[in-house]
Write a protein that holds these residues in place. Structure first.
Motif, PDB file in Angstrom:
ATOM      1  N   MET A  52       4.721 -12.209  -1.227  1.00  0.00           N
ATOM      2  CA  MET A  52       5.968 -11.525  -0.918  1.00  0.00           C
ATOM      3  C   MET A  52       7.172 -12.355  -1.364  1.00  0.00           C
ATOM      4  O   MET A  52       7.145 -13.585  -1.342  1.00  0.00           O
ATOM      5  N   ASN A  53       8.247 -11.670  -1.755  1.00  0.00           N
ATOM      6  CA  ASN A  53       9.444 -12.326  -2.258  1.00  0.00           C
ATOM      7  C   ASN A  53      10.644 -11.525  -1.780  1.00  0.00           C
ATOM      8  O   ASN A  53      10.750 -10.333  -2.069  1.00  0.00           O
ATOM      9  N   ASP A  54      11.570 -12.179  -1.045  1.00  0.00           N
ATOM     10  CA  ASP A  54      12.734 -11.460  -0.526  1.00  0.00           C
ATOM     11  C   ASP A  54      13.965 -11.597  -1.416  1.00  0.00           C
ATOM     12  O   ASP A  54      15.090 -11.300  -0.994  1.00  0.00           O
ATOM     13  N   GLU A  55      13.777 -12.026  -2.660  1.00  0.00           N
ATOM     14  CA  GLU A  55      14.888 -12.068  -3.616  1.00  0.00           C
ATOM     15  C   GLU A  55      15.463 -10.662  -3.791  1.00  0.00           C
ATOM     16  O   GLU A  55      14.714  -9.699  -3.955  1.00  0.00           O
ATOM     17  N   PRO A  56      16.781 -10.498  -3.785  1.00  0.00           N
ATOM     18  CA  PRO A  56      17.369  -9.179  -4.046  1.00  0.00           C
ATOM     19  C   PRO A  56      17.039  -8.714  -5.468  1.00  0.00           C
ATOM     20  O   PRO A  56      17.227  -9.455  -6.431  1.00  0.00           O
ATOM     21  N   VAL A  57      16.548  -7.501  -5.587  1.00  0.00           N
ATOM     22  CA  VAL A  57      16.107  -6.958  -6.866  1.00  0.00           C
ATOM     23  C   VAL A  57      16.756  -5.589  -7.078  1.00  0.00           C
ATOM     24  O   VAL A  57      16.858  -4.792  -6.140  1.00  0.00           O
ATOM     25  N   ILE A  80      25.074  -4.212 -10.907  1.00  0.00           N
ATOM     26  CA  ILE A  80      23.741  -4.685 -11.289  1.00  0.00           C
ATOM     27  C   ILE A  80      23.803  -6.051 -11.960  1.00  0.00           C
ATOM     28  O   ILE A  80      22.819  -6.792 -11.975  1.00  0.00           O
ATOM     29  N   GLU A  81      24.963  -6.418 -12.482  1.00  0.00           N
ATOM     30  CA  GLU A  81      25.109  -7.696 -13.181  1.00  0.00           C
ATOM     31  C   GLU A  81      24.755  -8.893 -12.308  1.00  0.00           C
ATOM     32  O   GLU A  81      24.337  -9.935 -12.818  1.00  0.00           O
ATOM     33  N   LYS A  82      24.900  -8.768 -11.003  1.00  0.00           N
ATOM     34  CA  LYS A  82      24.674  -9.909 -10.105  1.00  0.00           C
ATOM     35  C   LYS A  82      23.193 -10.163  -9.828  1.00  0.00           C
ATOM     36  O   LYS A  82      22.842 -11.197  -9.251  1.00  0.00           O
ATOM     37  N   PHE A  83      22.307  -9.257 -10.221  1.00  0.00           N
ATOM     38  CA  PHE A  83      20.882  -9.408  -9.942  1.00  0.00           C
ATOM     39  C   PHE A  83      20.177 -10.186 -11.047  1.00  0.00           C
ATOM     40  O   PHE A  83      20.409  -9.944 -12.232  1.00  0.00           O
ATOM     41  N   GLN A  84      19.322 -11.104 -10.648  1.00  0.00           N
ATOM     42  CA  GLN A  84      18.529 -11.850 -11.607  1.00  0.00           C
ATOM     43  C   GLN A  84      17.299 -11.058 -12.068  1.00  0.00           C
ATOM     44  O   GLN A  84      16.831 -11.233 -13.196  1.00  0.00           O
ATOM     45  N   THR A  85      16.773 -10.213 -11.187  1.00  0.00           N
ATOM     46  CA  THR A  85      15.593  -9.413 -11.499  1.00  0.00           C
ATOM     47  C   THR A  85      15.975  -7.943 -11.465  1.00  0.00           C
ATOM     48  O   THR A  85      16.507  -7.451 -10.469  1.00  0.00           O
ATOM     49  N   ILE A  86      15.701  -7.244 -12.569  1.00  0.00           N
ATOM     50  CA  ILE A  86      16.117  -5.849 -12.718  1.00  0.00           C
ATOM     51  C   ILE A  86      14.965  -5.022 -13.281  1.00  0.00           C
ATOM     52  O   ILE A  86      14.427  -5.341 -14.350  1.00  0.00           O
ATOM     53  N   PHE A  87      14.592  -3.965 -12.555  1.00  0.00           N
ATOM     54  CA  PHE A  87      13.602  -3.005 -13.028  1.00  0.00           C
ATOM     55  C   PHE A  87      14.336  -1.746 -13.477  1.00  0.00           C
ATOM     56  O   PHE A  87      15.074  -1.152 -12.694  1.00  0.00           O
ATOM     57  N   THR A  88      14.134  -1.334 -14.715  1.00  0.00           N
ATOM     58  CA  THR A  88      14.717  -0.075 -15.190  1.00  0.00           C
ATOM     59  C   THR A  88      13.615   0.934 -15.467  1.00  0.00           C
ATOM     60  O   THR A  88      12.440   0.590 -15.595  1.00  0.00           O
ATOM     61  N   CYS A  89      14.021   2.198 -15.579  1.00  0.00           N
ATOM     62  CA  CYS A  89      13.095   3.241 -16.003  1.00  0.00           C
ATOM     63  C   CYS A  89      13.872   4.283 -16.788  1.00  0.00           C
ATOM     64  O   CYS A  89      15.100   4.347 -16.720  1.00  0.00           O
ATOM     65  N   SER A  90      13.135   5.058 -17.554  1.00  0.00           N
ATOM     66  CA  SER A  90      13.709   6.132 -18.362  1.00  0.00           C
ATOM     67  C   SER A  90      14.860   5.595 -19.230  1.00  0.00           C
ATOM     68  O   SER A  90      14.742   4.545 -19.850  1.00  0.00           O
ATOM     69  N   GLY A  91      15.994   6.293 -19.248  1.00  0.00           N
ATOM     70  CA  GLY A  91      17.109   5.898 -20.107  1.00  0.00           C
ATOM     71  C   GLY A  91      17.952   4.762 -19.572  1.00  0.00           C
ATOM     72  O   GLY A  91      18.910   4.332 -20.222  1.00  0.00           O
TER      73      GLY A  91
END
Length: 201
Positions: free
Chosen positions: A43-48, A64-75
Motif C-alpha cells: 500500500m502507498n498513500d502518496e497522492p495520485v 494535476i501539475e502538483k502530482f508526481q504520479t499520474i494515471f491517464t486514460c483515453s484522450g
C-alpha cells in the motif's frame, strides 16, 4: 495455433460485434506483447491523480501539475502532454481503431497499460516508439472468452468504460490516495473526440 482455433470457435457463440472486438485480437495481442501488468499488495498513500477525458478537465488540468504520479486514460494522455504534463501511466481498453488518434505521441518513461482487446494499430504505434507496454485483460461476462486468455494472466474488473477501470488499476498499483479528474463524460469530452471508424483501421 490451437488457441487461435479456440478463438474462432468461441466467436460463433459470442456476439463479438456487440462487444466491439474480434476474438483473434485478444489471442494475437497476448502472443505479441510479452510484458504483463502485475498488481502489488504493498500500500502507498502518496497522492495520485487519475485523469479521464471529461469536460471538467478543461477547468482542472492545472491542478494535476502538483502530482508526481499520474494515471491517464483515453484522450487525457494527449490533452496533458499538449500542456506540458507527462503522465506516469496510461490505460486504454477501448477496442475501436480510432482510439490511436486520441493517444497522441507516446512519451519516454510512461508505462502504457493496454488491454488485450485493443486494436492492433494502438500497439503498432507504441512499439514504433519503443514504449513500455504492459498487457492486461478485461473481465467479460461470457465464459468462452476465458479460454482466450493465457493462464496466469490478470483479468481486471472495473465497469464498462476505461475511466472506472483506470481507478481500479491505480488501486491495484497499491495507491490508496486517489484524486480523480475529468470523470464526467456525459457525452462530452475535454477536447477533440470522434467515434467515427478509422478508415485505415
Amino acid at each position: 495455433m490451437e488457441t487461435l482455433k479456440a478463438a474462432m470457435v468461441a466467436s460463433v457463440r459470442i456476439n463479438w460485434e456487440a462487444l466491439g472486438c474480434d476474438p483473434k485480437i485478444i489471442v494475437e495481442n497476448s502472443e505479441r506483447i510479452r510484458g504483463r501488468f502485475i498488481p502489488t499488495i504493498d500500500m502507498n498513500d502518496e497522492p495520485v491523480a487519475v485523469v479521464a477525458y471529461g469536460p471538467s478537465l478543461r477547468d482542472t488540468w492545472r491542478e494535476i501539475e502538483k502530482f508526481q504520479t499520474i494515471f491517464t486514460c483515453s484522450g487525457a494522455h494527449k490533452f496533458l502532454v499538449d500542456r506540458g504534463i507527462v503522465p506516469t501511466h496510461h490505460i486504454e481498453s477501448d477496442p475501436r481503431g480510432h482510439k490511436v488518434q486520441m493517444l497522441g505521441e507516446p512519451q519516454p518513461g510512461v508505462s502504457y497499460l493496454i488491454a488485450s482487446n485493443c486494436h492492433s494499430n494502438y500497439f503498432d504505434k507504441l512499439e514504433k516508439a519503443e514504449a513500455k507496454i504492459l498487457l492486461w485483460h478485461v473481465l467479460f461476462t461470457e465464459d468462452e472468452i476465458f479460454k482466450l486468455y493465457p493462464k496466469g494472466d490478470w483479468i481486471i474488473t472495473g465497469g464498462q468504460t476505461v475511466g472506472p477501470r483506470t481507478i481500479r488499476i491505480a488501486r491495484l498499483h497499491g495507491y490508496t490516495n486517489l484524486h480523480v479528474f475529468g470523470l464526467d463524460g456525459s457525452g462530452q469530452h475535454a477536447g477533440i473526440h470522434t467515434n467515427k471508424p478509422d478508415p485505415a483501421a
